[in-house]
Design a protein around this motif. Structure first.
Motif, mmCIF file in Angstrom:
data_model
loop_
_atom_site.group_PDB
_atom_site.id
_atom_site.type_symbol
_atom_site.label_atom_id
_atom_site.label_comp_id
_atom_site.label_asym_id
_atom_site.label_seq_id
_atom_site.Cartn_x
_atom_site.Cartn_y
_atom_site.Cartn_z
ATOM 1 N N ALA A 265 0.853 -1.196 0.000
ATOM 2 C CA ALA A 265 0.000 0.000 0.000
ATOM 3 C C ALA A 265 0.882 1.236 0.000
ATOM 4 O O ALA A 265 1.754 1.388 0.861
ATOM 5 N N ALA A 266 0.662 2.108 -0.964
ATOM 6 C CA ALA A 266 1.468 3.320 -1.098
ATOM 7 C C ALA A 266 0.558 4.540 -1.102
ATOM 8 O O ALA A 266 -0.638 4.441 -1.418
ATOM 9 N N ASN A 267 1.132 5.681 -0.750
ATOM 10 C CA ASN A 267 0.385 6.952 -0.749
ATOM 11 C C ASN A 267 -0.886 6.862 0.085
ATOM 12 O O ASN A 267 -1.986 7.217 -0.367
ATOM 13 N N VAL A 268 -0.742 6.332 1.300
ATOM 14 C CA VAL A 268 -1.897 6.202 2.195
ATOM 15 C C VAL A 268 -2.234 7.570 2.779
ATOM 16 O O VAL A 268 -1.372 8.255 3.347
ATOM 17 N N THR A 269 -3.502 7.993 2.652
ATOM 18 C CA THR A 269 -3.986 9.238 3.246
ATOM 19 C C THR A 269 -5.189 8.919 4.126
ATOM 20 O O THR A 269 -5.482 7.736 4.389
ATOM 21 N N HIS A 270 -5.885 9.946 4.595
ATOM 22 C CA HIS A 270 -7.058 9.722 5.449
ATOM 23 C C HIS A 270 -8.305 9.339 4.639
ATOM 24 O O HIS A 270 -9.321 8.957 5.219
ATOM 25 N N HIS A 271 -8.220 9.419 3.303
ATOM 26 C CA HIS A 271 -9.400 9.107 2.499
ATOM 27 C C HIS A 271 -9.083 8.274 1.254
ATOM 28 O O HIS A 271 -9.997 7.919 0.510
ATOM 29 N N SER A 272 -7.800 7.938 0.978
ATOM 30 C CA SER A 272 -7.483 7.170 -0.229
ATOM 31 C C SER A 272 -6.199 6.385 -0.028
ATOM 32 O O SER A 272 -5.435 6.623 0.913
ATOM 33 N N VAL A 273 -5.966 5.436 -0.961
ATOM 34 C CA VAL A 273 -4.767 4.605 -0.917
ATOM 35 C C VAL A 273 -4.505 4.058 -2.320
ATOM 36 O O VAL A 273 -5.437 3.895 -3.128
ATOM 37 N N LEU A 274 -3.213 3.787 -2.607
ATOM 38 C CA LEU A 274 -2.801 3.180 -3.875
ATOM 39 C C LEU A 274 -2.158 1.831 -3.570
ATOM 40 O O LEU A 274 -1.197 1.751 -2.810
ATOM 41 N N VAL A 275 -2.707 0.759 -4.163
ATOM 42 C CA VAL A 275 -2.206 -0.600 -3.945
ATOM 43 C C VAL A 275 -1.548 -1.077 -5.237
ATOM 44 O O VAL A 275 -2.133 -0.970 -6.327
ATOM 45 N N THR A 276 -0.308 -1.585 -5.117
ATOM 46 C CA THR A 276 0.425 -2.110 -6.276
ATOM 47 C C THR A 276 0.900 -3.531 -5.964
ATOM 48 O O THR A 276 1.274 -3.837 -4.826
ATOM 49 N N CYS A 277 0.884 -4.401 -7.000
ATOM 50 C CA CYS A 277 1.330 -5.791 -6.872
ATOM 51 C C CYS A 277 2.200 -6.153 -8.067
ATOM 52 O O CYS A 277 2.289 -5.400 -9.049
ATOM 53 N N LYS A 278 2.806 -7.322 -7.980
ATOM 54 C CA LYS A 278 3.566 -7.872 -9.099
ATOM 55 C C LYS A 278 2.774 -9.020 -9.708
ATOM 56 O O LYS A 278 2.116 -9.792 -8.998
ATOM 57 N N LYS A 279 2.875 -9.132 -11.036
ATOM 58 C CA LYS A 279 2.111 -10.159 -11.753
ATOM 59 C C LYS A 279 2.663 -11.545 -11.464
ATOM 60 O O LYS A 279 3.867 -11.744 -11.286
ATOM 61 N N GLY A 280 1.757 -12.515 -11.420
ATOM 62 C CA GLY A 280 2.147 -13.907 -11.389
ATOM 63 C C GLY A 280 2.043 -14.521 -12.779
ATOM 64 O O GLY A 280 1.761 -13.829 -13.767
ATOM 65 N N PHE A 281 2.244 -15.826 -12.877
ATOM 66 C CA PHE A 281 2.148 -16.518 -14.170
ATOM 67 C C PHE A 281 0.707 -16.426 -14.670
ATOM 68 O O PHE A 281 -0.253 -16.679 -13.931
ATOM 69 N N ASP A 282 0.552 -16.034 -15.936
ATOM 70 C CA ASP A 282 -0.782 -15.777 -16.473
ATOM 71 C C ASP A 282 -1.507 -17.038 -16.923
ATOM 72 O O ASP A 282 -2.631 -16.964 -17.434
ATOM 73 N N GLY A 283 -0.877 -18.213 -16.762
ATOM 74 C CA GLY A 283 -1.526 -19.466 -17.181
ATOM 75 C C GLY A 283 -1.513 -19.678 -18.670
ATOM 76 O O GLY A 283 -2.194 -20.586 -19.174
ATOM 77 N N GLY A 284 -0.774 -18.883 -19.392
ATOM 78 C CA GLY A 284 -0.723 -19.019 -20.839
ATOM 79 C C GLY A 284 -1.764 -18.208 -21.557
ATOM 80 O O GLY A 284 -1.811 -18.225 -22.791
ATOM 81 N N LEU A 285 -2.608 -17.502 -20.834
ATOM 82 C CA LEU A 285 -3.646 -16.670 -21.436
ATOM 83 C C LEU A 285 -3.561 -15.262 -20.878
ATOM 84 O O LEU A 285 -2.890 -15.019 -19.855
ATOM 85 N N ARG A 286 -4.238 -14.362 -21.555
ATOM 86 C CA ARG A 286 -4.257 -12.981 -21.081
ATOM 87 C C ARG A 286 -5.025 -12.907 -19.764
ATOM 88 O O ARG A 286 -6.135 -13.441 -19.656
ATOM 89 N N GLN A 287 -4.453 -12.248 -18.788
ATOM 90 C CA GLN A 287 -5.056 -12.179 -17.467
ATOM 91 C C GLN A 287 -5.412 -10.747 -17.082
ATOM 92 O O GLN A 287 -4.863 -9.784 -17.630
ATOM 93 N N LYS A 288 -6.344 -10.644 -16.121
ATOM 94 C CA LYS A 288 -6.716 -9.364 -15.535
ATOM 95 C C LYS A 288 -6.702 -9.501 -14.013
ATOM 96 O O LYS A 288 -6.660 -10.623 -13.482
ATOM 97 N N PHE A 289 -6.786 -8.334 -13.345
ATOM 98 C CA PHE A 289 -6.615 -8.329 -11.895
ATOM 99 C C PHE A 289 -7.810 -7.649 -11.240
ATOM 100 O O PHE A 289 -8.366 -6.668 -11.758
ATOM 101 N N VAL A 290 -8.190 -8.198 -10.075
ATOM 102 C CA VAL A 290 -9.377 -7.727 -9.351
ATOM 103 C C VAL A 290 -8.988 -7.482 -7.894
ATOM 104 O O VAL A 290 -8.211 -8.263 -7.305
ATOM 105 N N LEU A 291 -9.560 -6.417 -7.302
ATOM 106 C CA LEU A 291 -9.337 -6.104 -5.884
ATOM 107 C C LEU A 291 -10.687 -5.949 -5.197
ATOM 108 O O LEU A 291 -11.595 -5.268 -5.703
ATOM 109 N N VAL A 292 -10.820 -6.591 -4.027
ATOM 110 C CA VAL A 292 -12.013 -6.487 -3.193
ATOM 111 C C VAL A 292 -11.581 -5.912 -1.854
ATOM 112 O O VAL A 292 -10.651 -6.435 -1.211
ATOM 113 N N LEU A 293 -12.279 -4.840 -1.418
ATOM 114 C CA LEU A 293 -11.924 -4.152 -0.176
ATOM 115 C C LEU A 293 -13.026 -4.362 0.846
ATOM 116 O O LEU A 293 -14.208 -4.111 0.571
#
Length: 504
Positions: A265-293
């Motif tokens: 978690a980067a740039n944490v403030t009192h009302h917002s935040v930026l979350v960054t991750c590194k990609k894993g193996f895509d399984g051989g297909l195009r992948q997308k990423f989802v976040l649930v808070l």
């Protein structure tokens, strides 16, 4: 130096007796040390030629040129060879600093790395492909700084995998085309490529359906059966030969992707935040990423899928603990959840959290603590200052009241004052009867009586050069109280008194 110059402007004075020629001349570095001569003659007077000469002293910034060492061919420098450069300088005044640069960065001597800088010479021992670049020489004198034209050193080497990764894993579904790119680095660039496929150790087959460009070859591969999953290998070739270690691509059946990792978690403030991750193996297909808070058990945000594992989450509550769950999806399904990330937002500006506690809070301590320390420090300072002032006052008073200043230093005024005052005797009588002290004889004519009502008085003796008339010892400072009933000694005659003498 004998070369005629044109452009002089001639003027004649009003009386015709003075002729002046003015030359506007801009010297160059090549004119340094040459002789400039002005000649004049009167055509009507034979042998009337006059001349004046000046030696030109031209100051200019360094002129720098760079050359490759003698016997080296710039087009045939291979890995492992020794290379040296020479920097040629022309300057007036002479240079006081010389630098060597590669791709704009200054080089320093480093014998371990095979770089030796010796004033106007640069030596590179055992060059590699990392030694390639643009080299130049920089010199400085009082007139300025100059650089030589760049020399592009190209070290020849066989092709190697361009991205530095020899092996890659690629997922592919059956009957789905897979585009594989083989990029290699080489000097000179690779223009020829070959591909092979290997599914069983020791057995491989050549592939021909690929395209080639400068330093790049692209293969389209379609796995149709289980035996089509294996390893693709690519080689490149240039003038020095074929690539020694091929670039390998492991083709595996496409499946669900691996979850992202290393989330922060980067740039944490009192009302917002930026979350960054590194990609894993895509399984051989195009992948997308989802976040649930989640906030506790409540889901507060379910962000839409993105192609990059970066999420900006706004509209959060201050001073709250959120839990972020990230996962990836592709055509085969979704990955496992990544490690949950706990995010705590900052307190809102200007607000303080309410705490229920009977103990004094940090705020109270911060309010009372500094003032208490300041008051204690001020009181201690006043007490110490008062004590020091009292001591100084007492010492000064003692020095003022003491009759002794310095026994070696005598004041003229003190010496002028007599040690003992001239006190008139109570009486003088030549008749003395020690056995009858109560008998008072008749007073003679030279007898001086003192009124009994006269009060005693005190005389303070001070250090003096005078001596005691009786003992002839130096007089010491002391206080003597004289009473009128006493009879003083006659110091001039040294005769004993007619009656007994008592001191009070």
């Amino acid at each position: 130096d004998g070369v005629s110059l044109e452009g002089g402007i001639v003027t004649v004075s009003a009386d015709g007796n003075t002729t002046t020629s003015t030359l506007s001349f801009t010297p160059t570095a090549a004119d340094h040390g040459l002789i400039l001569t002005c000649k004049a003659s009167n055509q009507r007077i034979p042998f009337s030629e006059q001349q004046r000469t000046w030696m030109l002293k031209v100051l200019y910034p360094p002129k720098v040129t760079l050359t490759l060492g003698h016997g080296l061919d710039a087009n045939d420098i291979k890995e492992g060879a020794d290379v040296y450069f020479e920097c040629h300088l022309i300057a007036n005044p002479w240079v006081h600093r010389v630098w060597w640069l590669r791709d704009g960065e200054r080089l320093l001597s480093n014998a371990t790395a095979g770089v030796i800088v010796s004033n106007q010479t640069l030596v590179l021992q055992g060059v590699s492909r990392g030694s390639s670049g643009k080299y130049c020489c920089e010199a400085t004198n009082k007139e300025g700084t100059s650089k030589s034209p760049s020399f592009h050193l190209r070290v020849k080497f066989e092709p190697v995998c361009g991205d530095g990764i020899v092996r890659k894993v690629l997922g592919a579904a059956k009957d789905e085309p897979l585009r594989v790119e083989c990029k290699v680095d080489a000097e000179p660039v690779a223009t020829t490529f070959r591909w092979s496929f290997n599914s069983t150790p020791g057995i491989s087959r050549e592939l021909t359906e690929f395209t080639s460009d400068v330093g790049l070859s692209t293969l389209t591969y379609i796995p149709r059966v289980a035996a089509d999953y294996g390893t693709l290998q690519c080689w490149g070739s240039n003038d020095l030969g074929w690539q020694l270690v091929p670039c390998a691509y492991h083709i595996v059946p496409a499946g669900k992707p691996d979850p992202p990792h290393s989330c922060v978690a980067a740039n944490v403030t009192h009302h917002s935040v930026l979350v960054t991750c590194k990609k894993g193996f895509d399984g051989g297909l195009r992948q997308k990423f989802v976040l649930v808070l989640n906030l506790g058990e409540t889901t507060v945000a379910d962000l839409p899928p993105t192609t990059s594992p970066e999420f900006f989450i706004p509209s959060l509550e201050p001073s709250q603990d959120y839990t972020a769950t990230i996962y990836s999806i592709n055509g085969k399904g979704s990955s496992k959840n990544a490690q949950p990330l706990v995010i705590r937002t900052l307190p809102a500006p200007g607000l303080k959290e309410q705490r229920r506690s009977t103990e004094p809070t940090d705020t109270t301590r911060s309010r009372t603590g500094p003032w208490l320390y300041i008051l204690l420090a001020a009181g201690s300072t006043l007490i110490i200052a008062g004590a020091v002032g009292a001591i100084i006052f007492a010492v000064r008073r003692i020095r003022v009241d003491s009759p002794i200043r310095n026994p070696r230093i005598r004041s003229p005024k003190l010496e002028e004052s007599p040690l003992t005052p001239r006190v008139p005797p109570l009486y003088t009588d030549t008749i003395s009867d020690d056995n009858n002290p109560d008998l008072i004889p008749d007073a003679p004519n030279n007898e001086t009586l003192i009124d009994s009502s006269m009060a005693p008085y005190t005389i303070t003796a001070r250090p003096s050069s005078k001596r005691n008339c009786a003992t002839q010892m130096p007089v010491k400072p002391y206080h003597v109280t004289w009473a009128p009933i006493l009879q003083s000694r006659n110091c001039s005659t040294q005769t004993p008194p007619p009656h007994k003498e008592s001191s009070v």
